[in-house]
Design a protein around this motif. Structure first.
Motif, mmCIF file in Angstrom:
data_model
loop_
_atom_site.group_PDB
_atom_site.id
_atom_site.type_symbol
_atom_site.label_atom_id
_atom_site.label_comp_id
_atom_site.label_asym_id
_atom_site.label_seq_id
_atom_site.Cartn_x
_atom_site.Cartn_y
_atom_site.Cartn_z
ATOM 1 N N VAL A 2 1.050 -1.243 -0.043
ATOM 2 C CA VAL A 2 -0.075 -0.076 -0.154
ATOM 3 C C VAL A 2 0.828 1.426 -0.037
ATOM 4 O O VAL A 2 1.841 1.376 0.897
ATOM 5 N N TYR A 3 0.685 2.297 -0.765
ATOM 6 C CA TYR A 3 1.168 3.360 -0.900
ATOM 7 C C TYR A 3 0.240 4.667 -0.063
ATOM 8 O O TYR A 3 -0.860 4.459 -0.012
ATOM 9 N N GLU A 4 0.889 5.761 0.474
ATOM 10 C CA GLU A 4 0.395 6.765 0.891
ATOM 11 C C GLU A 4 1.230 7.972 0.783
ATOM 12 O O GLU A 4 2.265 7.900 0.330
ATOM 13 N N GLY A 5 0.653 9.310 0.902
ATOM 14 C CA GLY A 5 1.591 10.127 0.634
ATOM 15 C C GLY A 5 0.874 11.559 0.928
ATOM 16 O O GLY A 5 -0.213 11.411 1.799
ATOM 17 N N LEU A 6 1.057 12.546 0.292
ATOM 18 C CA LEU A 6 0.485 13.746 0.623
ATOM 19 C C LEU A 6 0.507 14.677 -0.526
ATOM 20 O O LEU A 6 1.595 14.832 -1.159
ATOM 21 N N GLY A 7 -0.580 15.495 -0.779
ATOM 22 C CA GLY A 7 -0.765 16.074 -2.025
ATOM 23 C C GLY A 7 -1.351 17.565 -1.987
ATOM 24 O O GLY A 7 -1.946 17.726 -1.010
ATOM 25 N N ALA A 8 -0.997 18.576 -2.946
ATOM 26 C CA ALA A 8 -2.107 19.753 -2.830
ATOM 27 C C ALA A 8 -2.314 20.004 -4.211
ATOM 28 O O ALA A 8 -2.047 19.599 -5.262
ATOM 29 N N ARG A 9 -3.718 20.512 -4.326
ATOM 30 C CA ARG A 9 -4.482 20.948 -5.511
ATOM 31 C C ARG A 9 -4.849 22.289 -5.491
ATOM 32 O O ARG A 9 -5.597 22.558 -4.483
ATOM 33 N N PHE A 10 -4.912 23.153 -6.590
ATOM 34 C CA PHE A 10 -5.354 24.268 -7.048
ATOM 35 C C PHE A 10 -6.412 24.208 -8.143
ATOM 36 O O PHE A 10 -5.962 23.566 -9.069
ATOM 37 N N ALA A 11 -7.832 24.460 -8.018
ATOM 38 C CA ALA A 11 -8.566 24.491 -9.079
ATOM 39 C C ALA A 11 -9.446 25.876 -9.302
ATOM 40 O O ALA A 11 -9.686 26.684 -8.304
ATOM 41 N N MET A 12 -9.833 25.906 -10.457
ATOM 42 C CA MET A 12 -10.664 27.184 -10.969
ATOM 43 C C MET A 12 -11.826 26.609 -11.733
ATOM 44 O O MET A 12 -11.617 25.838 -12.640
ATOM 45 N N ALA A 13 -13.131 26.909 -11.274
ATOM 46 C CA ALA A 13 -14.112 26.549 -12.399
ATOM 47 C C ALA A 13 -14.928 27.925 -12.649
ATOM 48 O O ALA A 13 -14.826 28.601 -12.067
ATOM 49 N N PHE A 14 -15.435 27.608 -13.897
ATOM 50 C CA PHE A 14 -16.152 28.683 -14.752
ATOM 51 C C PHE A 14 -17.566 28.691 -14.389
ATOM 52 O O PHE A 14 -18.215 27.643 -14.606
ATOM 53 N N PRO A 15 -18.263 30.057 -14.434
ATOM 54 C CA PRO A 15 -19.573 29.969 -14.174
ATOM 55 C C PRO A 15 -20.549 29.675 -15.384
ATOM 56 O O PRO A 15 -19.888 29.441 -16.653
ATOM 57 N N ALA A 16 -21.706 28.913 -15.080
ATOM 58 C CA ALA A 16 -22.262 28.188 -16.192
ATOM 59 C C ALA A 16 -23.307 29.331 -16.662
ATOM 60 O O ALA A 16 -23.354 30.589 -16.209
ATOM 61 N N ASP A 17 -23.980 29.030 -17.833
ATOM 62 C CA ASP A 17 -24.741 30.024 -18.748
ATOM 63 C C ASP A 17 -25.875 30.430 -17.819
ATOM 64 O O ASP A 17 -26.302 31.482 -17.994
ATOM 65 N N ASN A 18 -26.177 29.575 -17.068
ATOM 66 C CA ASN A 18 -27.517 29.963 -15.927
ATOM 67 C C ASN A 18 -27.148 30.534 -14.669
ATOM 68 O O ASN A 18 -28.082 30.428 -14.047
ATOM 69 N N TYR A 19 -26.148 31.254 -14.585
ATOM 70 C CA TYR A 19 -25.770 31.980 -13.468
ATOM 71 C C TYR A 19 -26.747 32.808 -13.118
ATOM 72 O O TYR A 19 -27.007 33.738 -14.236
ATOM 73 N N PRO A 20 -27.315 33.016 -11.808
ATOM 74 C CA PRO A 20 -28.737 33.666 -11.791
ATOM 75 C C PRO A 20 -28.486 35.226 -11.506
ATOM 76 O O PRO A 20 -29.266 35.927 -11.446
ATOM 77 N N THR A 21 -27.243 35.754 -11.247
ATOM 78 C CA THR A 21 -27.046 37.116 -10.889
ATOM 79 C C THR A 21 -25.938 38.045 -11.974
ATOM 80 O O THR A 21 -25.145 37.297 -12.523
ATOM 81 N N THR A 22 -26.619 39.122 -12.287
ATOM 82 C CA THR A 22 -25.651 40.005 -13.134
ATOM 83 C C THR A 22 -25.364 41.395 -12.295
ATOM 84 O O THR A 22 -26.071 41.700 -11.459
ATOM 85 N N TYR A 23 -24.029 41.586 -12.548
ATOM 86 C CA TYR A 23 -23.265 42.608 -11.779
ATOM 87 C C TYR A 23 -22.819 43.656 -12.706
ATOM 88 O O TYR A 23 -22.843 43.246 -13.810
ATOM 89 N N ARG A 24 -22.965 45.037 -12.116
ATOM 90 C CA ARG A 24 -22.667 46.080 -12.877
ATOM 91 C C ARG A 24 -21.546 47.151 -12.383
ATOM 92 O O ARG A 24 -21.760 46.951 -10.928
ATOM 93 N N THR A 25 -21.028 47.905 -12.883
ATOM 94 C CA THR A 25 -20.030 48.786 -12.148
ATOM 95 C C THR A 25 -20.899 49.784 -11.473
ATOM 96 O O THR A 25 -22.254 49.849 -11.415
ATOM 97 N N LEU A 26 -20.333 50.553 -10.412
ATOM 98 C CA LEU A 26 -21.057 51.350 -9.560
ATOM 99 C C LEU A 26 -21.990 52.500 -10.192
ATOM 100 O O LEU A 26 -23.074 52.916 -9.998
ATOM 101 N N ASP A 27 -21.173 52.812 -11.509
ATOM 102 C CA ASP A 27 -22.159 53.913 -12.325
ATOM 103 C C ASP A 27 -23.093 53.445 -13.061
ATOM 104 O O ASP A 27 -24.003 53.853 -13.795
ATOM 105 N N GLY A 28 -23.284 52.000 -12.985
ATOM 106 C CA GLY A 28 -24.044 51.272 -14.007
ATOM 107 C C GLY A 28 -23.795 51.298 -15.512
ATOM 108 O O GLY A 28 -24.808 50.633 -16.313
ATOM 109 N N SER A 29 -22.704 51.919 -15.751
ATOM 110 C CA SER A 29 -22.348 51.852 -17.036
ATOM 111 C C SER A 29 -21.730 50.329 -17.954
ATOM 112 O O SER A 29 -21.950 50.390 -19.170
ATOM 113 N N ALA A 30 -21.484 49.442 -17.061
ATOM 114 C CA ALA A 30 -20.846 48.276 -17.760
ATOM 115 C C ALA A 30 -21.358 47.284 -17.117
ATOM 116 O O ALA A 30 -21.473 47.192 -15.740
ATOM 117 N N ARG A 31 -21.376 46.006 -17.603
ATOM 118 C CA ARG A 31 -21.802 44.940 -17.011
ATOM 119 C C ARG A 31 -20.399 43.712 -16.641
ATOM 120 O O ARG A 31 -19.522 44.079 -17.325
#
Length: 584
Positions: A453-482
């Motif tokens: 049997v082997y054993e060990g230690l590891g580390a992982r870094f991941a990034m996931a991307f939002p799906a098309d059905n992400y429910p919230t839309t954000y805009r800049t403070l002046d509302g000029s850009a999404r």
């Protein structure tokens, strides 16, 4: 759970279990079974009928034809062995004599005429109570003399008194020869000279009658190649450079020399002084004409593990090779010899015989099993003087014949390794609004403490991307850009536990489970970031390792994000290996 995820999970579970029930892949090139430790020493007897292997607690003597165990000589921690060139007559009670060397004593066995598949005690034992360790020992050709070198630099001679079947008191040779790694007697009878090779680059030569030091010959420092006398006892062979073997007179004058194609690890010379055979640092046995240095051809490596011992038969038609992973081959030279420019391409199945039947430690009962190739004949044998002992070389990255695979011995492999790789992950977009992601990981694994049997230690870094059905839309403070939705980031530590099963020379299957702790957060660079969320989870993975590349299929379950299937590719690098294989 989506249908795709369920199918992927079931497939991963099947692959996880399959390595545990995998069977050996048949290799038609002849079978080979490993002993439990490196084959440090191997030799043949005088008339080519027997050969012997040194193991951790015994010397195993086998019949050269049937391969069955004839004698089991109790001898813990043996580091060298030799058959005497003498064979007992029909009037004597023994057939052969064996010399065994350990760091504490030298034992001599007179083997019974009849086979005894039981442990045999030594006939003579030289024990030394002065605190000095034995370095090496040697027989003379007629077996009347035994030379023993010690860690303090002294070399002593013992005479075997045939009338009383005892040994004389030790006779110390003049001077000291430190760092001795090889001893040899001149081939004349009775032996008039004894020589010692030391790693400080000197060959010492003594007269066996007067015990006087006759000369010191300078050779290449730091090498552990043997010392060999010429057939007429008027010269010795040694390395003047790391890739040059020279025949020198007893006063040190170079008479002939051969330049090998790479560094010489070990060498032997045929009894007629015509052919030099060297083990090079790329794992080949190369043949050279001693007269003009011409390269005659070579025997390629038959195992990807380091070749550390070899012994030719007395007619030089067969050779035994021993490897660091415990593998032993018996090769017929005519079948495996290659001309100088011949490539290693096809397998020659007729070239390899079974040497060690059974599984694991060959100290168990011998079966006498033979391969199909052995039934055609070939009696084996050797003078016992041409075997290489320690040192050796790394085998070449190719092999003419893949070594056979033994399931049980493969599970005893010990290794440490690390991997670095990338993964593609798939989240459930209906509940989490994140679907596809990528990950980079680094891990360390070892079986050094809990093989298989082997054993060990590891580390992982991941990034996931939002799906098309992400429910919230954000805009800049002046509302000029999404502003697009934030990405999901993971940082995790994991502890894997698994098993790896080699199924070929360069192929292994593995399965593992891992326990993990994860930190997750949402972030849009330069705009916003969420607080970190902590979660626990586990992962099951299985895959195949081909050479240094692993392809892995797995499924992770996280307490916050649910089931996450994944597909990974990693590069794998061994840190330490005792046996074959590596880890992801």
């Amino acid at each position: 759970m989506p249908r795709f995820s369920r199918v992927l999970f079931v497939f991963a579970l099947i692959l996880f279990v399959s390595p545990l029930f995998s069977q050996a892949i048949p290799v038609t090139a002849g079978r080979i079974v490993k002993i439990a430790e490196p084959v440090k020493t191997i030799c043949w007897n005088h008339d080519d009928s027997l050969f012997a292997l040194g193991e951790a607690d015994a010397i195993i003597v086998r019949d050269a034809r049937s391969l069955g165990v004839l004698h089991r000589l109790s001898f813990p921690q043996g580091m060298n062995l030799r058959f005497s060139r003498e064979r007992g007559s029909s009037r004597e009670s023994y057939s052969d004599m064996v010399l065994g060397v350990s760091s504490e004593n030298v034992a001599i066995w007179s083997l019974p005429q009849e086979a005894t598949n039981v442990r045999t005690d030594f006939s003579y034992l030289l024990s030394f109570g002065d605190g000095q360790e034995v370095v090496c020992a040697a027989f003379s050709r007629d077996s009347d003399l035994i030379a023993v070198a010690f860690s303090d630099g002294s070399v002593r001679l013992y005479w075997r008194l045939r009338a009383t079947q005892k040994l004389s008191a030790p006779m110390k040779l003049e001077g000291r020869a430190r760092n001795v790694h090889s001893l040899a007697f001149s081939p004349d009878s009775p032996a008039s000279l004894v020589a010692a090779a030391s790693s400080d680059g000197l060959i010492y030569i003594w007269d066996t009658m007067s015990y006087a030091l006759l000369n010191k010959i300078d050779t290449f420092r730091g090498m552990r190649t043997p010392v060999v006398f010429s057939a007429d006892s008027k010269g010795v062979y040694g390395c003047k450079e790391e890739n040059v073997v020279s025949l020198m007179s007893l006063d040190g004058t170079v008479l002939r020399q051969v330049r090998a194609r790479s560094t010489v690890s070990q060498f032997t010379v045929t009894p007629d002084d015509k052919t030099l055979i060297v083990l090079t640092d790329d794992g080949r046995l190369e043949f050279y004409a001693m007269e003009d240095g011409r390269f005659l051809g070579y025997i390629p490596p038959f195992n990807d593990s380091q070749l550390i011992s070899f012994a030719f038969s007395s007619d030089y038609l067969q050779v035994l090779t021993g490897h660091r992973d415990g593998s032993v081959y018996k090769l017929r030279v005519a079948d495996v010899f290659r001309k100088p420019d011949a490539p290693v391409s096809e397998r020659q199945d007729k070239g390899v015989d079974v040497v060690v039947p059974g599984q694991g430690h060959s100290g168990g009962a011998g079966t006498g099993e033979r391969s199909a190739a052995d039934s055609t004949g070939g009696n084996g044998g050797s003078s016992g003087q041409g075997a290489a002992n320690n040192g050796g070389s790394s085998a070449a990255p190719y092999s003419q014949m893949p070594p056979s695979f033994d399931f049980h011995s493969s599970l005893r492999q010990r290794f440490s390794a690390f991997n670095i790789g990338a993964s593609a992950i798939m989240l459930d977009k209906k509940s989490n609004y994140y679907q596809f992601g990528t990950a980079a990981e680094f891990g360390w694994y070892t079986t050094m403490f809990t093989a298989p049997v082997y054993e060990g230690l590891g580390a992982r870094f991941a990034m996931a991307f939002p799906a098309d059905n992400y429910p919230t839309t954000y805009r800049t403070l002046d509302g000029s850009a999404r502003i697009g939705p934030p990405a999901l980031f993971f940082g995790e530590l994991f502890i894997p536990v698994g098993v790896e099963v080699p199924v070929g020379t360069y192929v292994s299957l593995f399965s593992e489970v891992a326990f993990e702790a994860k930190v997750s957060w949402l972030m849009k660079p330069k705009v916003t970031a969420s607080k970190q969320g902590f979660s626990l989870g586990g992962r099951i993975r299985t895959g195949v390792i081909i050479s240094k590349v692993a392809v892995i299929l797995g499924a992770e379950y996280d307490s916050m994000w649910g089931l996450i299937p994944e597909l990974s590719v990693t590069a794998n690098f061994k840190l330490k290996n005792k046996g074959k294989g590596g880890k992801k």
